[in-house]
Scaffold this active site. Structure first.
Site, PDB file in Angstrom:
ATOM      1  CE  LYS A 112      46.999  45.801  33.048  1.00  0.00           C
ATOM      2  NZ  LYS A 112      46.992  46.150  31.782  1.00  0.00           N
ATOM      3  CD  GLU A 137      50.043  44.447  30.305  1.00  0.00           C
ATOM      4  OE1 GLU A 137      49.941  44.171  31.855  1.00  0.00           O
ATOM      5  OE2 GLU A 137      48.948  45.085  30.039  1.00  0.00           O
ATOM      6  CD  GLU A 166      42.573  40.750  29.887  1.00  0.00           C
ATOM      7  OE1 GLU A 166      41.963  41.319  30.514  1.00  0.00           O
ATOM      8  OE2 GLU A 166      43.701  40.402  29.916  1.00  0.00           O
ATOM      9  CG  HIS A 197      47.953  40.135  31.512  1.00  0.00           C
ATOM     10  ND1 HIS A 197      48.579  40.954  30.831  1.00  0.00           N
ATOM     11  CD2 HIS A 197      46.619  40.639  31.831  1.00  0.00           C
ATOM     12  CE1 HIS A 197      47.434  42.069  30.567  1.00  0.00           C
ATOM     13  NE2 HIS A 197      46.568  41.954  31.418  1.00  0.00           N
ATOM     14  CG  ASN A 199      46.132  42.795  36.071  1.00  0.00           C
ATOM     15  OD1 ASN A 199      47.042  42.751  36.793  1.00  0.00           O
ATOM     16  ND2 ASN A 199      46.577  42.445  34.798  1.00  0.00           N
ATOM     17  CB  SER A 258      39.007  49.889  27.820  1.00  0.00           C
ATOM     18  OG  SER A 258      40.500  49.947  27.258  1.00  0.00           O
ATOM     19  N   GLY A 306      44.215  48.546  28.109  1.00  0.00           N
ATOM     20  CA  GLY A 306      44.850  49.918  28.513  1.00  0.00           C
ATOM     21  C   GLY A 306      44.767  51.093  27.403  1.00  0.00           C
TER      22      GLY A 306
END
Ligand code: PEP
Length: 252
Positions: A12, A98, A168, A96, A10, A214, A174
């Site tokens: 992003k 985010e 996730e 996701h 991904n 990660s 991240g």
């Protein structure tokens, strides 16, 4: 059942016209012929066409990072499933963290998108995951159960076979903090059992559940070596050819 591992990157809101193509070509050169693991990359929407072109003839598929659930019309800034398919994508990331926590997408909106993607034959990578405070409050399973139940509402057994679930944990995305292999396995096993309750054991056994948070070359083999971890959704380490290749090679 032996589930084929699925590693997806991904990207992003990163890369550029030139770098997205360079990255795609670099991956194609090194892992474009791999067929023991499914591989996909998900570039920003504006770079999808160039990346699809650069990956033509390779085994690396392309996914969009998001899409809207209407066919067309006055939805400024959005892209449709028809556009996603037209440009050459096989997959779309939906839900996701985010999108959920920065853009405010609800479980209900994500569900509408999942249903639309499936009805138009774009394969969802359906992301779920708990926040750190939810884990610390002992609410991990409740949160995931809600995200799965609402997010997949109305998805038939047949369609569910075309969905990849991506677990996730938000605290691991991240941050450099990875769920331990045991933590990932525990949640993945719970999710598979939940899918068995919603659908049936056969379906639950066939579904791929990726881990995301990660993942890198140095931890991929152990994480993906867990019995219920069937791949990875990779953010940061998907932005450099060598880093992403290291993950794929570690699990081939
Ligand atoms: C992600 O955004 O899906 C992700 C897992 O990011 P990272 O690998 O950087 O934690």
């Amino acid at each position: 059942m032996a589930r084929k591992l699925f590693v997806a990157g991904n990207w992003k809101m990163n890369t550029s016209v030139a770098y997205s193509v360079e990255l795609a070509k670099g991956l194609a050169a090194q892992i474009g012929a791999v067929d023991s693991v499914d591989i996909a990359v998900c570039p920003p929407a504006v770079y999808l066409a160039g990346v699809c072109e650069a990956l033509k003839g390779s085994n690396i598929a392309v996914g969009a990072q998001n899409m809207y659930f209407e066919d067309d019309g006055a939805f400024t800034g959005e892209i449709s499933t028809a556009m996603v398919k037209d440009v050459g994508c096989k997959y779309v990331i939906l839900g996701h963290s985010e999108r959920r926590h920065v853009m405010g997408e609800s479980d209900e909106m994500i569900n509408t998108k999942v249903l639309k993607a499936l009805s138009d034959d774009v394969l969802p990578m359906f992301c779920i995951g708990e926040l750190l405070q939810e884990r610390e409050a002992g609410k991990t399973n409740d949160v995931l159960r809600r995200q799965v139940t609402v997010g997949l509402e109305g998805v038939s057994r047949g369609d569910m076979q075309r969905v990849t679930v991506a677990y996730e944990p938000v605290w691991a995305i991240g941050t450099g903090v990875t769920a331990s292999p045991a933590q990932a396995q525990e949640v993945h096993a719970m999710l598979r059992e939940l899918l068995g309750t919603i659908y049936d054991a056969g379906l639950a056994d066939a579904i791929r559940i990726q881990y995301g948070g990660s993942v890198k070359g140095s931890n991929a083999a152990e994480l993906l070596g867990q019995p219920d971890v069937d791949g990875a959704l990779v953010g940061g380490a998907s932005l450099k050819v060598d880093d992403f290749v290291a993950i794929v090679k570690a699990v081939m």
